[in-house]
Design a protein around this motif. Structure first.
Motif, PDB file in Angstrom:
ATOM      1  N   LEU A   1       7.610  10.719   2.005  1.00  0.00           N
ATOM      2  CA  LEU A   1       8.230   9.489   1.513  1.00  0.00           C
ATOM      3  C   LEU A   1       7.470   9.003   0.279  1.00  0.00           C
ATOM      4  CD1 LEU A   1       8.968   7.506   4.805  1.00  0.00           C
ATOM      5  CD2 LEU A   1      10.516   8.941   3.473  1.00  0.00           C
ATOM      6  N   PRO A   2       8.177   8.473  -0.728  1.00  0.00           N
ATOM      7  CA  PRO A   2       7.509   8.075  -1.977  1.00  0.00           C
ATOM      8  C   PRO A   2       6.733   6.776  -1.836  1.00  0.00           C
ATOM      9  CG  PRO A   2       9.850   7.578  -2.095  1.00  0.00           C
ATOM     10  CD  PRO A   2       9.639   8.307  -0.797  1.00  0.00           C
ATOM     11  N   TRP A   3       5.486   6.808  -2.290  1.00  0.00           N
ATOM     12  CA  TRP A   3       4.653   5.617  -2.344  1.00  0.00           C
ATOM     13  C   TRP A   3       3.410   5.940  -3.160  1.00  0.00           C
ATOM     14  CZ3 TRP A   3      -0.423   4.950  -0.510  1.00  0.00           C
ATOM     15  CH2 TRP A   3      -0.953   6.041   0.194  1.00  0.00           C
ATOM     16  N   THR A   4       2.746   4.921  -3.679  1.00  0.00           N
ATOM     17  CA  THR A   4       1.419   5.096  -4.240  1.00  0.00           C
ATOM     18  C   THR A   4       0.715   3.750  -4.273  1.00  0.00           C
ATOM     19  OG1 THR A   4       0.135   6.103  -6.039  1.00  0.00           O
ATOM     20  CG2 THR A   4       1.985   4.737  -6.707  1.00  0.00           C
ATOM     21  N   GLU A   5      -0.588   3.798  -4.049  1.00  0.00           N
ATOM     22  CA  GLU A   5      -1.438   2.615  -4.204  1.00  0.00           C
ATOM     23  C   GLU A   5      -1.867   2.553  -5.658  1.00  0.00           C
ATOM     24  OE1 GLU A   5      -5.349   0.558  -2.107  1.00  0.00           O
ATOM     25  OE2 GLU A   5      -4.932   2.690  -1.817  1.00  0.00           O
ATOM     26  N   ILE A   6      -1.965   1.355  -6.204  1.00  0.00           N
ATOM     27  CA  ILE A   6      -2.274   1.201  -7.620  1.00  0.00           C
ATOM     28  C   ILE A   6      -3.692   0.665  -7.770  1.00  0.00           C
ATOM     29  CG2 ILE A   6      -1.553   0.121  -9.792  1.00  0.00           C
ATOM     30  CD1 ILE A   6       1.276  -0.042  -8.511  1.00  0.00           C
ATOM     31  N   ASP A   7      -4.632   1.594  -7.952  1.00  0.00           N
ATOM     32  CA  ASP A   7      -6.038   1.252  -8.120  1.00  0.00           C
ATOM     33  C   ASP A   7      -6.529   1.534  -9.534  1.00  0.00           C
ATOM     34  OD1 ASP A   7      -6.653   0.269  -5.575  1.00  0.00           O
ATOM     35  OD2 ASP A   7      -6.941   2.285  -4.775  1.00  0.00           O
ATOM     36  N   PHE A   8      -6.022   2.609 -10.135  1.00  0.00           N
ATOM     37  CA  PHE A   8      -6.504   3.061 -11.435  1.00  0.00           C
ATOM     38  C   PHE A   8      -5.333   3.158 -12.410  1.00  0.00           C
ATOM     39  CE2 PHE A   8      -9.185   4.929  -8.100  1.00  0.00           C
ATOM     40  CZ  PHE A   8     -10.420   4.432  -8.476  1.00  0.00           C
ATOM     41  N   MET A   9      -5.649   3.267 -13.705  1.00  0.00           N
ATOM     42  CA  MET A   9      -4.598   3.310 -14.720  1.00  0.00           C
ATOM     43  C   MET A   9      -3.643   4.478 -14.481  1.00  0.00           C
ATOM     44  SD  MET A   9      -4.669   0.718 -16.652  1.00  0.00           S
ATOM     45  CE  MET A   9      -3.508   1.287 -17.894  1.00  0.00           C
ATOM     46  N   GLU A  10      -4.157   5.611 -14.021  1.00  0.00           N
ATOM     47  CA  GLU A  10      -3.271   6.752 -13.779  1.00  0.00           C
ATOM     48  C   GLU A  10      -2.280   6.480 -12.645  1.00  0.00           C
ATOM     49  OE1 GLU A  10      -7.437   8.051 -12.186  1.00  0.00           O
ATOM     50  OE2 GLU A  10      -6.632   6.847 -13.842  1.00  0.00           O
ATOM     51  N   ASP A  11      -2.628   5.531 -11.775  1.00  0.00           N
ATOM     52  CA  ASP A  11      -1.708   5.178 -10.696  1.00  0.00           C
ATOM     53  C   ASP A  11      -0.482   4.444 -11.223  1.00  0.00           C
ATOM     54  OD1 ASP A  11      -3.402   6.293  -8.764  1.00  0.00           O
ATOM     55  OD2 ASP A  11      -4.529   4.427  -8.567  1.00  0.00           O
ATOM     56  N   ILE A  12      -0.633   3.734 -12.330  1.00  0.00           N
ATOM     57  CA  ILE A  12       0.520   3.070 -12.943  1.00  0.00           C
ATOM     58  C   ILE A  12       1.532   4.115 -13.395  1.00  0.00           C
ATOM     59  CG2 ILE A  12       1.285   1.675 -14.902  1.00  0.00           C
ATOM     60  CD1 ILE A  12      -1.276   0.049 -14.624  1.00  0.00           C
ATOM     61  N   ALA A  13       1.034   5.195 -13.999  1.00  0.00           N
ATOM     62  CA  ALA A  13       1.925   6.280 -14.408  1.00  0.00           C
ATOM     63  C   ALA A  13       2.591   6.926 -13.196  1.00  0.00           C
ATOM     64  CB  ALA A  13       1.146   7.319 -15.216  1.00  0.00           C
ATOM     65  N   LYS A  14       1.836   7.087 -12.104  1.00  0.00           N
ATOM     66  CA  LYS A  14       2.417   7.651 -10.878  1.00  0.00           C
ATOM     67  C   LYS A  14       3.536   6.759 -10.364  1.00  0.00           C
ATOM     68  CE  LYS A  14      -1.835   9.857  -9.173  1.00  0.00           C
ATOM     69  NZ  LYS A  14      -2.863   9.815  -8.082  1.00  0.00           N
ATOM     70  N   ALA A  15       3.286   5.439 -10.370  1.00  0.00           N
ATOM     71  CA  ALA A  15       4.287   4.497  -9.870  1.00  0.00           C
ATOM     72  C   ALA A  15       5.560   4.563 -10.709  1.00  0.00           C
ATOM     73  CB  ALA A  15       3.717   3.081  -9.871  1.00  0.00           C
ATOM     74  N   GLU A  16       5.405   4.643 -12.007  1.00  0.00           N
ATOM     75  CA  GLU A  16       6.582   4.718 -12.880  1.00  0.00           C
ATOM     76  C   GLU A  16       7.354   6.011 -12.652  1.00  0.00           C
ATOM     77  OE1 GLU A  16       4.679   4.109 -16.625  1.00  0.00           O
ATOM     78  OE2 GLU A  16       4.871   1.908 -16.512  1.00  0.00           O
ATOM     79  N   ALA A  17       6.634   7.101 -12.385  1.00  0.00           N
ATOM     80  CA  ALA A  17       7.306   8.374 -12.117  1.00  0.00           C
ATOM     81  C   ALA A  17       8.068   8.349 -10.792  1.00  0.00           C
ATOM     82  CB  ALA A  17       6.284   9.504 -12.120  1.00  0.00           C
ATOM     83  N   LEU A  18       7.637   7.490  -9.868  1.00  0.00           N
ATOM     84  CA  LEU A  18       8.288   7.400  -8.560  1.00  0.00           C
ATOM     85  C   LEU A  18       9.562   6.565  -8.572  1.00  0.00           C
ATOM     86  CD1 LEU A  18       5.334   6.870  -6.039  1.00  0.00           C
ATOM     87  CD2 LEU A  18       6.776   8.901  -6.265  1.00  0.00           C
ATOM     88  N   LEU A  19       9.765   5.763  -9.600  1.00  0.00           N
ATOM     89  CA  LEU A  19      10.881   4.806  -9.603  1.00  0.00           C
ATOM     90  C   LEU A  19      12.239   5.422  -9.276  1.00  0.00           C
ATOM     91  CD1 LEU A  19       9.992   2.410 -12.559  1.00  0.00           C
ATOM     92  CD2 LEU A  19       9.795   1.975 -10.114  1.00  0.00           C
ATOM     93  N   PRO A  20      12.569   6.598  -9.822  1.00  0.00           N
ATOM     94  CA  PRO A  20      13.894   7.159  -9.464  1.00  0.00           C
ATOM     95  C   PRO A  20      14.054   7.474  -7.980  1.00  0.00           C
ATOM     96  CG  PRO A  20      12.969   8.256 -11.402  1.00  0.00           C
ATOM     97  CD  PRO A  20      11.882   7.417 -10.819  1.00  0.00           C
ATOM     98  N   PHE A  21      12.935   7.630  -7.295  1.00  0.00           N
ATOM     99  CA  PHE A  21      12.963   7.954  -5.872  1.00  0.00           C
ATOM    100  C   PHE A  21      12.871   6.703  -4.991  1.00  0.00           C
ATOM    101  CE2 PHE A  21      10.969  11.357  -8.276  1.00  0.00           C
ATOM    102  CZ  PHE A  21      11.810  12.431  -7.986  1.00  0.00           C
ATOM    103  N   LEU A  22      12.590   5.559  -5.606  1.00  0.00           N
ATOM    104  CA  LEU A  22      12.438   4.312  -4.860  1.00  0.00           C
ATOM    105  C   LEU A  22      13.689   3.467  -4.885  1.00  0.00           C
ATOM    106  CD1 LEU A  22       8.919   3.123  -6.110  1.00  0.00           C
ATOM    107  CD2 LEU A  22       9.423   4.361  -4.008  1.00  0.00           C
ATOM    108  N   ASP A  23      14.315   3.399  -6.049  1.00  0.00           N
ATOM    109  CA  ASP A  23      15.423   2.471  -6.248  1.00  0.00           C
ATOM    110  C   ASP A  23      16.771   3.158  -6.058  1.00  0.00           C
ATOM    111  OD1 ASP A  23      13.619   0.459  -6.904  1.00  0.00           O
ATOM    112  OD2 ASP A  23      13.579   1.052  -9.010  1.00  0.00           O
ATOM    113  N   GLY A  24      17.627   2.504  -5.330  1.00  0.00           N
ATOM    114  CA  GLY A  24      18.969   3.036  -5.137  1.00  0.00           C
ATOM    115  C   GLY A  24      19.044   4.200  -4.171  1.00  0.00           C
ATOM    116  N   VAL A  25      17.978   4.442  -3.430  1.00  0.00           N
ATOM    117  CA  VAL A  25      17.968   5.548  -2.465  1.00  0.00           C
ATOM    118  C   VAL A  25      18.059   4.961  -1.068  1.00  0.00           C
ATOM    119  CG1 VAL A  25      16.675   7.517  -1.572  1.00  0.00           C
ATOM    120  CG2 VAL A  25      16.550   6.949  -4.005  1.00  0.00           C
ATOM    121  N   PRO A  26      19.037   5.349  -0.261  1.00  0.00           N
ATOM    122  CA  PRO A  26      19.170   4.773   1.081  1.00  0.00           C
ATOM    123  C   PRO A  26      17.922   5.030   1.917  1.00  0.00           C
ATOM    124  CG  PRO A  26      21.122   6.063   0.471  1.00  0.00           C
ATOM    125  CD  PRO A  26      20.070   6.330  -0.570  1.00  0.00           C
ATOM    126  N   ALA A  27      17.621   4.075   2.809  1.00  0.00           N
ATOM    127  CA  ALA A  27      16.468   4.226   3.695  1.00  0.00           C
ATOM    128  C   ALA A  27      16.748   5.299   4.738  1.00  0.00           C
ATOM    129  CB  ALA A  27      16.157   2.888   4.374  1.00  0.00           C
TER     130      ALA A  27
END
Length: 268
Positions: A242-268
């Motif tokens: 399942l898509p998720w990431t904790e945001i601790d470091f600057m590279e985590d921001i990039a990870k979070a942005e890459a996950l967006l297509p898998f987070l939004d508009g996807v049924p639970a």
């Protein structure tokens, strides 16, 4: 949706969002609280509230500290100020155990509690899995984790029981996964955590500790308990894949942005 028979189906939520996020390396004068970081045009806070409402959460209690006025302004903008109780931690620069202690009344309120880190982005399916757990005390575990000391590890023995919970585990175990930083506690476990938290804070150096320490102590005790009289108290829900990431470091921001297509508009 209740885990324990007779408990309310709508747990209170206690979310920790008091810190500054020093490891992101931002200028202190310009840095926002991490729950105000925006992804896909929405703040983490907005995303949390939408996910929690859909999952069937009760009251949301948000522990704040650093630039708390900006968080309050975001709630006003969202029209959600009346839906959220802000708990101010004036000592937010100390260990996160102090932030959890600021919300101790929520743990002692007599109902189930969902405890959450505020700096995680995730999809609806992940939070639904936590809310639907039948464990008395549930953690979310991801088998895919990066090596090293940074991830908090949930350690499991050959019987499938959690026997340790730490960045640097000490107990011998069969395998481990990463903790998402989300928990669901029955009323009894939440009250027990409040007591253990007080003892943790009171010990020398206790105010510098992370909030996971009292949870770990309870897990270690549970692992040593004879289960002939009943099942283990602490269990986990496997959220691997399942898509998720904790945001601790600057590279985590990039990870979070890459996950967006898998987070939004996807049924639970």
């Amino acid at each position: 949706m209740s885990v324990t028979s007779g408990e309310p189906a709508f747990p209170n939520v206690l979310m920790l969002a008091a810190g500054r996020g020093r490891r992101l390396g931002r200028d202190p004068g310009e840095a926002l609280p991490k729950v105000l970081l925006r992804f896909g045009g929405r703040s983490l806070l907005e995303r949390h509230l939408q996910r929690l409402t859909s999952a069937g959460a009760g009251r949301v209690h948000l522990v704040v500290g650093y630039k708390s006025q900006l968080i309050e302004a975001e709630l006003e903008r969202l029209g959600r100020r009346a839906d959220v109780t802000l708990i101010h931690n004036p000592d937010w620069q100390e260990g996160s155990a102090v932030s959890l202690d600021a919300g101790r009344a929520v743990l002692q309120a007599g109902g189930p509690v969902v405890l959450m880190d505020g700096d995680v982005i995730y999809g609806q399916a992940l939070i639904e899995r936590l809310f639907r757990s039948r464990h008395e005390a549930a953690l979310l575990l991801d088998r895919e984790l990066e090596p090293g000391d940074e991830p908090v590890k949930i350690c499991v023995d050959g019987r499938g029981r959690i026997i340790d919970f730490a960045k640097r585990p000490e107990a011998a175990h069969e395998w481990h996964g990463e903790s998402v930083g989300f928990f669901r506690f029955s009323a009894g476990v939440a009250a027990g955590l409040a007591e253990r938290l007080q003892a943790t804070i009171a010990q020398p150096g206790g105010r510098a500790l992370e909030y996971e320490e009292p949870i770990r102590a309870m897990i270690r005790e549970d692992a040593e308990r004879d289960t002939s009289s009943g099942p283990a108290i602490f269990g986990f829900e496997d959220v691997s894949g399942l898509p998720w990431t904790e945001i601790d470091f600057m590279e985590d921001i990039a990870k979070a942005e890459a996950l967006l297509p898998f987070l939004d508009g996807v049924p639970a």
